[in-house]
Write a protein that holds these residues in place. Structure first.
Motif, PDB file in Angstrom:
ATOM      1  N   GLU A  23     -13.799 -28.138  11.184  1.00  0.00           N
ATOM      2  CA  GLU A  23     -15.061 -27.704  10.598  1.00  0.00           C
ATOM      3  C   GLU A  23     -15.466 -26.378  11.223  1.00  0.00           C
ATOM      4  N   ARG A  24     -16.105 -25.573  10.415  1.00  0.00           N
ATOM      5  CA  ARG A  24     -16.574 -24.272  10.904  1.00  0.00           C
ATOM      6  C   ARG A  24     -18.092 -24.258  10.913  1.00  0.00           C
ATOM      7  N   LEU A  34     -22.169 -31.775  17.455  1.00  0.00           N
ATOM      8  CA  LEU A  34     -21.253 -31.231  16.452  1.00  0.00           C
ATOM      9  C   LEU A  34     -19.799 -31.376  16.896  1.00  0.00           C
ATOM     10  N   GLY A  35     -19.486 -30.865  18.077  1.00  0.00           N
ATOM     11  CA  GLY A  35     -18.110 -30.930  18.548  1.00  0.00           C
ATOM     12  C   GLY A  35     -17.911 -30.043  19.759  1.00  0.00           C
ATOM     13  N   GLU A  92     -21.919 -15.355  15.438  1.00  0.00           N
ATOM     14  CA  GLU A  92     -21.754 -13.962  15.035  1.00  0.00           C
ATOM     15  C   GLU A  92     -20.267 -13.648  14.985  1.00  0.00           C
ATOM     16  N   SER A  93     -19.846 -13.132  13.830  1.00  0.00           N
ATOM     17  CA  SER A  93     -18.437 -12.793  13.630  1.00  0.00           C
ATOM     18  C   SER A  93     -17.539 -14.000  13.901  1.00  0.00           C
ATOM     19  N   ARG A  94     -18.050 -15.162  13.470  1.00  0.00           N
ATOM     20  CA  ARG A  94     -17.316 -16.418  13.599  1.00  0.00           C
ATOM     21  C   ARG A  94     -17.032 -16.802  15.047  1.00  0.00           C
ATOM     22  N   THR A  95     -17.847 -16.334  15.974  1.00  0.00           N
ATOM     23  CA  THR A  95     -17.704 -16.685  17.380  1.00  0.00           C
ATOM     24  C   THR A  95     -19.073 -16.962  17.988  1.00  0.00           C
ATOM     25  N   TRP A 148     -15.279 -22.964  15.413  1.00  0.00           N
ATOM     26  CA  TRP A 148     -14.831 -24.119  14.643  1.00  0.00           C
ATOM     27  C   TRP A 148     -14.335 -25.195  15.616  1.00  0.00           C
ATOM     28  N   PHE A 149     -14.368 -26.415  15.149  1.00  0.00           N
ATOM     29  CA  PHE A 149     -14.031 -27.562  15.982  1.00  0.00           C
ATOM     30  C   PHE A 149     -13.398 -28.633  15.113  1.00  0.00           C
ATOM     31  N   THR A 150     -12.798 -29.595  15.757  1.00  0.00           N
ATOM     32  CA  THR A 150     -12.195 -30.729  15.072  1.00  0.00           C
ATOM     33  C   THR A 150     -13.164 -31.902  15.124  1.00  0.00           C
TER      34      THR A 150
END
Length: 721
Positions: A563-564, A593-594, A531-534, A554-556
């Motif tokens: 990546e997001r 995922l990361g 939500e809201s990119r968090t 997002w993660f590496t």
């Protein structure tokens, strides 16, 4: 020797002939041999007693000290003090075996060891009196068929003195086993010897929890609290690989203590494998846990994505058996088989002796810090009660003050943040110490040589410095060392130095973060949407009482690209309860995922924290801008076309389409002029351009009938044509 052979002076020393006659003849003879010498010592003048003692010792076949003891015993108890009960067969050696066993059994039943001898003596004497007066067999003394006769000198049977019965009590091990149990008795057994010589780095790693012997205060708590935590130690180097510290406090909302949990410990054990690593050779790594707090999860109702029901199974399968879990022994059986009642199960702390001994060192290092509570509350300083009450008042007052003035309060205890910093320095100091006596240290090669040019110099050099010198200077330095041993010294490495030397071992591998879903039960993961990119996760220790933890979504990835996680997508989140700045995420089917990283909350008007927050926000904005730019490309094109159209109308009075048509016509005319100029040498093509309307500007009128002759540029050179 008999009474008839004794002198009158010797006989005067016997005050009770009836009692004397009751003792065995051998005992009588022994006393009659001693009494003449006692008589001479009593009459000895000044300066002659030492000679008499020496003569008596020679005659009696004993040393002079024994003669002095005979004399002291006679002065205290008379002739009865000279009675050698053992030689006369009146001691425990003559006591029946079953009676001696009964004495040992009674010594176990009596809990107070200090008074047990006197009470056991009283018990058997009272029972003996009841037996001989009533004849009732229920009072029969084990080992006797009839009541034994009394010693006239004491009033109880021969050999039944309190000291003699006490000698037949159970030994220390038997008493500990009978009165306390196996755990306490184990301390009296021979130690099982072990050595670090031959062990490898990370081959054996000990884990345990500890309660620190002090209390601290922390903002947000209504009372002072005690720090607790986990520790892990490498056996070979004796170095603390990691430690964990938090507070043992009572949650005011839930009304219960926040004690250390198996979930926290599991994360702690995994972190050791991620940061320090494990051995991949044949010896592998053994993680030594306990059975209670410092123990990883094991539950048939919990399952990892790899299908395992315990941490031990999961880590062994993941590492191909290179990492195994061992646990210390347990004391959970009755003292002996058939005793029926079992003790509360507890672990054997001696299995982790290297770590337990360093816990003692921690308490040695921190003993000057304020807030001491002692080994347990009953041994705490008396003033601790008043200090705790005062701290409660300060914490209550601080909750009503603004932050600035709350921080101005002076406490009688350390704050948790202060103690955390001090313990960080304390563990560094322990790992860096070189003055120690760790077993097998030199045999393991954990030393280094230092040298100096002169025995009076205080400047020492490492062995590596010698290698940097020119060959002639090296030879001179070696000669100095050979000639004077004071110029060379072998010093011990610190545990940290020893551990650092092994960290480049190619057999050591660190556990990847992608292993988390394979070691942590799925039931511990939280399914959360973006939500809201968090991603928002509740703090596992404080729950809803604090703000949720927010992680940018997002993660590496493994390729090093950022990546997001798409907006609205639900992912499984694994949060380390004492490392809340990392969040491990995977898909709902377990695909890793990361790792998401939480930016630290900023302090208002603090430049560094503000910059860190803005950097995180700029990444999110750039990511959002890129996505919006892609999706709004058509809108951008339409608005750009609208602007070009309006600018054209305003600036030229024509639409953009009209301008394009005019430009096309101008381009056509230019091409024709250029073609005509190519056939005329030296003619300026601009002279061919005439002004006028659009038709006049054309070199060939499109309205000219098709039958007309085409225009020939040569007509311009002949005006008659």
């Amino acid at each position: 020797m008999h009474l008839a052979d004794s002198s009158l002076g010797t006989l005067r020393l016997i005050d009770d002939f009836e009692a004397f006659a009751a003792i065995p003849e051998t005992a009588q003879a022994d006393i009659l041999r001693k009494l003449p010498w006692i008589e001479r010592l009593m009459k000895a003048g000044h300066g002659t007693k030492a000679h008499i003692v020496k003569s008596a010792a020679h005659a009696l076949g004993v040393n002079p000290g024994s003669v002095n003891r005979y004399y002291a015993a006679f002065r205290s108890k008379g002739w009865k003090g000279l009675l050698d009960t053992r030689a006369a067969g009146l001691t425990g050696r003559g006591l029946p075996r079953r009676f001696r066993e009964a004495i040992a059994t009674e010594s176990i039943r009596h809990q107070r060891s200090k008074d047990a001898g006197t009470e056991i003596h009283r018990f058997f004497v009272d029972r003996w009196n009841l037996w001989r007066t009533t004849g009732d067999p229920q009072y029969q003394i084990p080992g006797y068929d009839c009541p034994p006769p009394a010693d006239p000198a004491t009033g109880y049977p021969y050999g039944w003195s309190p000291d003699n019965l006490r000698r037949h009590a159970a030994d220390s091990l038997g008493k500990a086993l009978g009165k306390r149990g196996q755990k306490h008795a184990s301390s009296l057994l021979p130690s099982v010897q072990s050595t670090r010589v031959g062990c490898k780095f990370l081959q054996v790693v000990f884990f345990d929890d500890q309660d620190y012997d002090r209390k601290v205060w922390a903002a947000g708590l209504s009372k002072s609290a005690r720090p607790v935590g986990f520790n892990c130690l490498d056996y070979l180097t004796g170095a603390f690989l990691d430690y964990h510290l938090r507070l043992l406090f009572t949650d005011d909302e839930e009304g219960r203590k926040k004690t250390l949990t198996s979930r926290e410990f599991t994360w702690f054990a995994i972190r050791q494998l991620m940061e320090a690593g494990y051995r991949t050779d044949d010896v592998g790594t053994t993680q030594v846990f306990e059975h209670k707090t410092a123990n990883a999860w094991s539950n048939q109702e919990l399952t990892t994505f790899s299908g395992h029901h315990s941490y031990a199974e999961a880590i062994a399968a993941l590492t191909g058996g290179k990492v195994i879990v061992a646990r210390s022994g347990r004391f959970n059986e009755a003292s002996i088989s058939g005793m029926l009642f079992k003790p509360q199960s507890s672990g054997n702390f001696r299995a982790k002796a290297p770590l337990e001994s360093l816990f003692h060192l921690v308490r040695t290092y921190d003993q000057r810090l304020i807030g001491q509570v002692g080994r347990n509350y009953s041994e705490a300083p008396e003033e601790l009660h008043g200090i705790e009450k005062y701290e409660e008042q300060l914490l209550t007052a601080a909750a009503k003050l603004d932050p600035f003035h709350a921080n101005q309060l002076r406490h009688a205890m350390l704050s948790f943040s202060e103690s955390a910093g001090l313990y960080r320095a304390l563990y560094r100091a322990i790992n860096a110490r070189t003055q120690h006596a760790l077993e097998g240290w030199k045999a393991c090669g954990h030393t280094r040589l230092i040298w100096r040019w002169d025995p009076s110099s205080e400047q020492w050099f490492n062995r590596a410095d010698l290698d940097q010198l020119p060959a002639p200077v090296q030879q001179h330095a070696l000669a100095v060392m050979d000639s004077d041993p004071r110029c060379i010294r072998e010093v011990l490495l610190s545990p940290e130095q020893a551990a650092r030397a092994y960290q480049q071992d190619p057999a050591i591998r660190r556990l990847p973060e992608s292993a988390v879903p394979l070691l942590i039960p799925r039931e511990w993961a939280q399914l959360r949407p973006v939500e809201s990119r968090t991603l928002k996760i509740a703090d596992p220790l404080h729950g809803s009482s604090d703000r949720p933890l927010q992680f940018p979504a997002w993660f590496t990835n493994r390729a090093g690209n950022v990546e997001r996680i798409p907006e609205g997508k639900k992912v499984l989140c694994y949060l380390n309860p004492f490392d809340i700045d990392r969040l491990y995420v995977c898909t709902e089917d377990g695909a890793f995922l990361g790792t998401l990283h939480r930016p630290a909350p900023g302090i208002p008007m603090d430049v560094e924290s503000a910059v860190a927050g803005l950097e995180m926000r700029s990444v999110a904005k750039a990511d959002a801008d890129a996505e919006f730019r892609h999706r709004s490309a058509t809108i951008v094109e339409e608005r750009q076309a609208m602007r070009r159209h309006n600018d054209s109308v305003i600036q030229t009075g024509r639409t953009e389409a009209e301008n394009r048509s005019e430009s096309a016509k101008q381009a056509a005319r230019t091409r024709k002029v250029n073609a005509a100029a190519a056939s005329l040498d030296g003619l300026d093509p601009s002279a061919l351009l005439v002004s006028g309307n659009d038709d006049a500007n054309d070199l060939q009128d499109h309205c000219t009938p098709a039958s007309s002759s085409p225009f020939d540029p040569s007509q311009l050179l002949n005006p008659d044509l």
